[in-house]
Design an enzyme around this catalytic site. Structure first.
Site, PDB file in Angstrom:
ATOM      1  N   ARG A 104       0.829  -1.213   0.000  1.00 65.12           N
ATOM      2  CA  ARG A 104       0.000   0.000   0.000  1.00 65.12           C
ATOM      3  C   ARG A 104       0.860   1.258   0.000  1.00 65.12           C
ATOM      4  NH1 ARG A 104      -3.691  -2.139  -2.338  1.00 65.12           N
ATOM      5  NH2 ARG A 104      -5.302  -3.222  -1.202  1.00 65.12           N
ATOM      6  N   GLU A 107       1.896   1.673  -3.411  1.00 67.07           N
ATOM      7  CA  GLU A 107       0.741   2.149  -4.170  1.00 67.07           C
ATOM      8  C   GLU A 107       0.534   3.651  -3.961  1.00 67.07           C
ATOM      9  OE1 GLU A 107      -3.809   0.674  -4.860  1.00 67.07           O
ATOM     10  OE2 GLU A 107      -3.128   0.799  -2.775  1.00 67.07           O
ATOM     11  N   SER A 130      15.270  15.456   1.579  1.00 69.75           N
ATOM     12  CA  SER A 130      16.343  14.622   2.095  1.00 69.75           C
ATOM     13  C   SER A 130      15.795  13.407   2.829  1.00 69.75           C
ATOM     14  CB  SER A 130      17.216  15.427   3.060  1.00 69.75           C
ATOM     15  OG  SER A 130      18.200  14.603   3.646  1.00 69.75           O
TER      16      SER A 130
END
Length: 163
Positions: A104, A107, A130
């Protein structure tokens, strides 16, 4: 293989020097055996729980005093402390992970990555966030419709330079 001043190439490892993977296995085993959470350990040591877990999973190194405290809490030998202090060689698989939580997160970056890039560039200019000068927290937000996971990432903006 890249090495650092405190990291030895794998061909030169002694029998008592642990790999980061072996170190992680010993830490997780001790953590489970003692029924401790990352939060509880981090509070005892005085560090962030996310950073602690990352270091214990081999993605960051620990300063000597922190590694020493962790090993004392978990009753781990000096070999684990030495491995914790070694600079990591940060690498991960480029395959899409199958674990649902990690998938996820991939995703989210796949769906919102370009959006985040656009918004960051509009607000800051041409550069990156960063991952070195960085912190992250994971919090739980109680909600009647179902508890919410709140992940806060805080990274220094690094502008690209022209030369």
């Amino acid at each position: 293989m890249k090495t650092t001043p405190t990291q030895t190439p794998s061909s030169c490892k002694s029998d008592s020097q642990l790999t980061k993977e072996q170190m992680t296995d010993r830490i997780i085993t001790a953590k489970v055996k003692k029924q401790l959470t990352w939060t509880a350990i981090a509070e005892q040591i005085g560090v962030n729980e996310v950073w602690l877990a990352s270091a214990c999973l081999g993605m960051n190194s620990m300063k000597h005093d922190i590694a020493e405290k962790l090993c004392a809490i978990l009753d781990l030998p000096i070999e684990v402390q030495t491995a914790l202090e070694m600079f990591p060689y940060k690498q991960w698989s480029f395959e899409i992970p199958q674990d649902p939580l990690i998938y996820r997160l991939y995703e989210i970056v796949g769906v919102y990555g370009e959006t985040l890039k656009e918004i960051v560039h509009e607000k800051f200019g041409d550069g990156i966030m960063s991952a070195i000068d960085f912190s992250m927290t994971v919090d739980k937000e109680e909600n009647p419709a179902g508890d919410r996971v709140v992940i806060t990432m805080n990274g220094k903006f690094l502008p690209y330079k022209s030369w």
